[in-house]
Design an enzyme around this catalytic site. Structure first.
Site, short mmCIF file in Angstrom:
data_model
loop_
_atom_site.label_atom_id
_atom_site.label_comp_id
_atom_site.label_asym_id
_atom_site.label_seq_id
_atom_site.Cartn_x
_atom_site.Cartn_y
_atom_site.Cartn_z
CE1 TYR A 90 4.37 10.37 -4.69
CE2 TYR A 90 5.08 10.54 -2.40
CZ TYR A 90 5.38 10.39 -3.74
OH TYR A 90 6.70 10.26 -4.14
CG ASP A 97 1.40 4.97 2.12
OD1 ASP A 97 2.20 5.05 3.07
OD2 ASP A 97 1.60 5.50 1.02
CE LYS A 151 7.14 10.61 4.35
NZ LYS A 151 7.99 11.43 3.51
C1 LIG Z 1 2.09 8.57 2.26
C2 LIG Z 1 3.40 8.32 1.60
N1 LIG Z 1 3.66 7.10 1.10
C3 LIG Z 1 4.83 6.80 0.52
C4 LIG Z 1 5.81 7.76 0.38
C5 LIG Z 1 7.10 7.43 -0.30
O1 LIG Z 1 8.12 7.32 0.62
P1 LIG Z 1 9.64 7.53 0.15
O2 LIG Z 1 9.78 8.97 -0.22
O3 LIG Z 1 10.44 7.10 1.33
O4 LIG Z 1 9.83 6.62 -1.03
C6 LIG Z 1 5.59 9.04 0.87
C7 LIG Z 1 6.63 10.09 0.76
O5 LIG Z 1 6.48 11.20 1.13
C8 LIG Z 1 4.35 9.33 1.49
O6 LIG Z 1 4.08 10.58 1.94
#
Ligand SMILES: Cc1ncc(COP(=O)(O)O)c(C=O)c1O
Length: 442
Positions: free
Chosen positions: A146, A241, A269
């Protein structure tokens, strides 16, 4: 009169308002079953308090940013001080520059950063950087990975009926069908299959994007190293990521923890200390197309955001990182997480349920399967319905977590661990006893 599950009239009214003004009465992402939904009144340290006067031990922690817990005094003080100096400038400010410098110090692949407002934006723009550098369009991502809510990410992040690799399955309605040609899907932790897909499509691929620690699944020894070698061999950019793993697995994120340095990383985060801030990080050379001086030169990347590098978020992020740099901070979080993981493991074993604790000590959860968990398809074999029931049983007992994720923090103490394990033991007793079966689990 109290409503369902001991709810106060005030909370009941708020939940009814939520049903009126929000689709499904929720914000998106996490939601509790309606019967056990609650409205947060305030939160301190590892605890949430709702409008019915109930207290919960919180393992969601704002979906990960609050590694210091809620309303940490250092973050509150930094934000209060900055509030009086202005909340957003759309201009350079000292806190933003200090945070950029600190990210470059911490994250091995970072020489420069471009700030944005969310993890989704960071991964979206990281892919733009990769496409610009490679002059190719396609990306490869991993099934079950994700990367936020944008169209490229929402391909096979949670497919109910996965297709044969490398075909993607869109996770959402509203994604243009043409994008299905732009995203290739590979199985996490399966280097041979990745190698085959990359070899076949090398000339079309801009980037491989990966959660180095995918959801709950750690990389198998050699997997990230192999991915680094394959992408380098083909000149394809490797994007980590690190929205979850950044400053969580280690101060330098998964790159430091697993010892593999990507070309581009996305942090979010924790780095925003609970405020909307994320960043794309890479070498100065890869980041050059963001430079307005490149405008009109063909490889200029247009990227703008009203809250890019917002100073409130920057001071909250800096205060959070300062706490994490204190000696023993990571040792403390890991030790608490290990204690909880071990306790949960023992209780699961005693329960006789086919289940295991999966993850790293800073983020983990139970999966109801006794089969090895190495990729999305093995997660799918776990009993997702049972996991949901278990999560609900824990809410009833004052423990809040996502269905498949528990975030640890510096402020979860021995008392929280003991109370959580009590709730686990009690909740496990009421779970229906049956063999693990196939079923969705997200
Ligand atoms: C691994 C990962 N990448 C990207 C995101 C997206 O971040 P945001 O919710 O700040 O858009 C998340 C959100 O939980 C995530 O877990």
């Amino acid at each position: 009169m109290a409503g369902p599950a001991g709810r106060s009239p005030d909370e009941e009214a708020l939940l009814q308002k939520a049903m009126r003004v929000l689709p499904g009465g929720v914000l998106g992402g996490y939601y509790a079953p309606q019967e056990f939904a609650f409205v947060v009144r305030e939160a301190h340290g590892p605890r949430l308090h709702d409008f019915s006067g109930r207290e919960y031990i919180d393992y969601i922690l704002g979906s990960g940013p609050l590694v210091l817990g809620h309303a940490h005094p250092a973050v509150v003080a930094a934000v209060e001080a900055q509030l009086r100096k202005g909340t957003t400038y759309f201009q350079l400010s000292e806190p933003t520059l200090s945070l950029a410098e600190e990210i470059c110090r911490a994250v091995p692949c970072a020489e420069q950063v471009r700030f944005c407002g969310s993890g989704s934006e960071a991964t979206f723009f990281a892919l733009r950087v990769a496409r610009t550098a490679r002059q190719r369009d396609k990306i490869l991502k991993f099934e079950g990975g994700y990367h936020g809510a944008h169209d490229y990410s929402m391909m096979s992040s949670a497919p109910r009926s996965p297709k044969a690799f490398p075909a993607p399955v869109p996770d959402s309605s509203g994604i243009p069908q043409v994008l299905e040609d732009q995203v290739l899907i590979a199985p996490y932790n399966d280097l041979a299959t990745v190698e085959g897909i990359v070899a076949t499509h090398a000339d079309e691929l801009a980037a491989v994007i990966i959660e180095p620690f995918q959801r709950l699944i750690p990389p198998q020894p050699g997997f990230l190293q192999g991915l680094r070698e394959i992408t380098r061999r083909h000149g394809i950019l490797l994007v980590f990521d690190e929205v979850v793993t950044g400053f969580r697995l280690a101060y330098g994120g998964a790159q430091q923890y697993y010892g593999v340095v990507p070309d581009i990383a996305c942090v979010g985060k924790i780095v925003g200390g609970g405020f909307p801030l994320a960043a794309v990080c890479a070498s100065a050379e890869l980041m050059r197309p963001f430079d307005p001086g490149q405008d009109g030169k063909g490889d200029f990347i247009s990227q703008s955001g009203t809250l890019n590098g917002n100073p409130i978020a920057a001071v909250a992020g800096l205060a959070t990182l300062a706490e994490l740099r204190k000696p023993g901070a990571y040792e403390t979080i890991f030790a608490t997480g290990k204690r909880l993981m071990a306790g949960m493991g023992e209780l699961l074993q005693k329960s006789g349920l086919p289940a295991q604790v999966v993850g790293e000590p800073v983020v983990f959860d139970v999966l109801f399967t006794d089969q090895p968990v190495v990729d999305y398809r093995s997660v799918q074999k776990a009993d997702g319905a049972l996991a949901k029931t278990f999560t609900t049983e824990l809410i009833k007992r004052g423990v809040v977590k996502n269905t498949q994720k528990m975030y640890m923090s510096l402020v979860h103490g021995a008392d929280d661990v003991a109370k959580t394990l009590e709730a686990y033991e009690d909740a496990l007793k009421v779970l229906p006893r049956k063999k693990a079966r196939d079923g969705g689990s997200r």
